[in-house]
Scaffold this active site. Structure first.
Site, short mmCIF file in Angstrom:
data_model
loop_
_atom_site.label_atom_id
_atom_site.label_comp_id
_atom_site.label_asym_id
_atom_site.label_seq_id
_atom_site.Cartn_x
_atom_site.Cartn_y
_atom_site.Cartn_z
N CYS A 1 12.67 1.37 -0.26
CA CYS A 1 11.91 1.53 1.01
C CYS A 1 11.87 0.01 1.42
CB CYS A 1 10.84 2.65 0.28
SG CYS A 1 9.08 1.83 1.08
N SER B 1 4.29 -3.21 -17.68
CA SER B 1 3.67 -2.06 -17.73
C SER B 1 2.53 -2.50 -16.94
CB SER B 1 2.76 -1.52 -18.99
OG SER B 1 3.88 -0.95 -19.94
N ARG C 1 -3.56 8.14 -11.89
CA ARG C 1 -2.07 7.19 -12.64
C ARG C 1 -2.75 5.62 -13.18
NH1 ARG C 1 1.83 6.21 -6.94
NH2 ARG C 1 1.29 7.94 -6.60
N TRP D 1 12.10 3.29 -11.72
CA TRP D 1 11.05 3.37 -13.05
C TRP D 1 12.13 3.30 -14.15
CZ3 TRP D 1 7.59 -0.56 -12.50
CH2 TRP D 1 6.88 -0.32 -11.46
N ARG E 1 0.87 -0.97 0.15
CA ARG E 1 -0.11 0.26 -0.14
C ARG E 1 0.92 1.23 0.40
NH1 ARG E 1 -2.60 -0.37 5.58
NH2 ARG E 1 -1.03 -0.02 7.42
N THR F 1 3.08 3.91 0.92
CA THR F 1 4.10 4.18 1.25
C THR F 1 4.84 5.64 2.26
OG1 THR F 1 5.71 3.86 0.24
CG2 THR F 1 4.73 2.35 1.44
N CYS G 1 8.20 -1.64 -0.03
CA CYS G 1 8.09 -1.31 -1.03
C CYS G 1 9.25 -2.51 -2.15
CB CYS G 1 8.84 0.17 -2.13
SG CYS G 1 7.32 0.99 -1.09
#
Length: 390
Positions: free
Chosen positions: A314, A174, A206, A115, A102, A104, A317
């Protein structure tokens, strides 16, 4: 829209995971660690993990011999693998049900660099120009809407200039990105109230305002379900540390046993859905004279993506990035590397062994167990298929 059963993740089957979250980033010096408390995770002591799923037990079963893997500090891969795998020598146990994927607060330069590096792995290079400009070895015959998804141009390029395998790779990456964004928006922290709730604006911005991203999520879902469908015979026979066969369970209505029954029922539902919905036709990929070259390049790029996960600043993550990339890589391995005949032979051998064991007396059973432990100590059983972890 995904089937409602798939909205409830099978966290019971994936509850515990040992993962090395502090392996050094191999591509750049990562100093941008997230200081938000939501980036952190809570680990689980090994004593709380069922013995069967502890690293010591798993390593005697799944870790291949050194000659069959390329070893790097803390991780390795085999020729058949689509990602790097932790070698279980380092890391901590995590209960995934306690650290859901979720929001962060992790963002900025560090997240963008991750990315950017992931999408740069979509570049197959000038050395493969002859492959990328060539047409597919066979017409695309994917059923349902997947045909249109695969045949769409990428970034405005004509489809004749893109090989089918590259388009599949791009859509998987993607779809991964869109899936992560969806999880973040679904559980968003309202920093004014301190409450967790879906953030519709986040999701529309998004994901939903980009129809192709919704298609890519669907694409990955169907790909994963196709892998589940292929594995269904193995999953149905697998021993999930069954409590029902444990004589120490005090009562047949114990919470632990009910928990297991619910988990297995949910697994059966997912396998049933997969048999009807998993219509990805992997047979149209990696065909023709250049098939092996394309597959090796595909694996190399996806392995690199899995290593980029070590560059996320993170902890939470990074954890879920590893979980998602390993899941997709495992599905790709099942679809493009699994020997179905060998799987069926293994299942037949297991069933034959069970029938034979039922007819074995207690004295002979103890003797056979002792002899088997001596014979296979440190080795993988020849009767069981190796782990399907990517």
């Amino acid at each position: 829209m995904a089937h409602p059963v798939l909205h409830r993740p099978l966290t019971q089957l994936l509850e515990y995971r040992k993962v090395d979250l502090y392996r050094e980033c191999p591509y750049w010096q990562e100093n941008g660690f997230c200081m938000n408390r939501e980036c952190g995770i809570t680990t689980v002591d090994e004593s709380e993990i069922p013995e069967k799923w502890r690293a010591a037990a798993l390593s005697t079963i799944d870790l291949p011999p050194e000659v069959q893997r390329v070893q790097l500090p803390g991780c390795y891969y085999r020729d058949s693998d689509f990602c790097f795998l932790d070698d279980l020598t380092e890391g901590d146990y995590v209960d995934l049900t306690l650290v859901p994927e979720r929001y962060t607060g992790y963002s900025g330069h560090s997240a963008h660099r991750v990315w950017r590096a992931i999408y740069e792995e979509n570049c197959f290079g000038l050395s493969e120009l002859n492959l990328l400009t060539g047409k597919s070895a066979a017409p695309v015959t994917l059923p349902d809407t997947l045909t249109d998804v695969l045949r769409e141009p990428l970034d405005g390029q004509d489809i004749d200039e893109e090989c089918l395998e590259k388009r599949v790779y791009y859509k998987i990456i993607s779809g991964l990105h869109a899936s992560i964004s969806t999880h973040i928006c679904t559980e968003w922290l309202n920093q004014s109230t301190g409450e967790w709730a879906p953030n519709l604006e986040c999701f529309v911005t998004r994901v939903a305002s980009h129809p192709e991203r919704l298609q890519y999520i669907y694409f990955n879902t169907v790909l994963l379900l196709r892998a589940v469908a292929r594995l269904a015979p193995y999953l149905s026979e697998y021993d999930y540390c069954s409590l029902s066969g444990n004589s120490l369970v005090p009562h047949h209505h114990s919470p632990e046993l009910e928990y297991e029954v619910q988990t297995l029922a949910r697994l059966d539902n997912v396998m049933s859905i997969a048999m009807h919905v998993g219509k990805f036709d992997e047979g149209v990929l990696f065909r023709g004279a250049n098939a092996n070259i394309l597959k090796d390049e595909f694996k190399r790029h996806f392995r690199n993506v899995s290593r980029i996960m070590d560059c996320i600043g993170c902890d939470k993550c990074r954890l879920w990035g590893k979980v998602q990339t390993t899941g997709l890589a495992t599905a790709l391995k099942v679809l493009f590397e699994m020997d179905e005949n060998a799987l069926h032979e293994s299942l037949h051998a297991v069933e034959y062994f069970r029938e034979m064991w039922k007819k074995t007396g207690e004295t002979d059973s103890a003797r056979l167990i002792h002899e088997a432990e001596r014979a296979v100590a440190g080795n993988v059983s020849p009767f069981l298929p190796r782990g399907f972890g990517a």
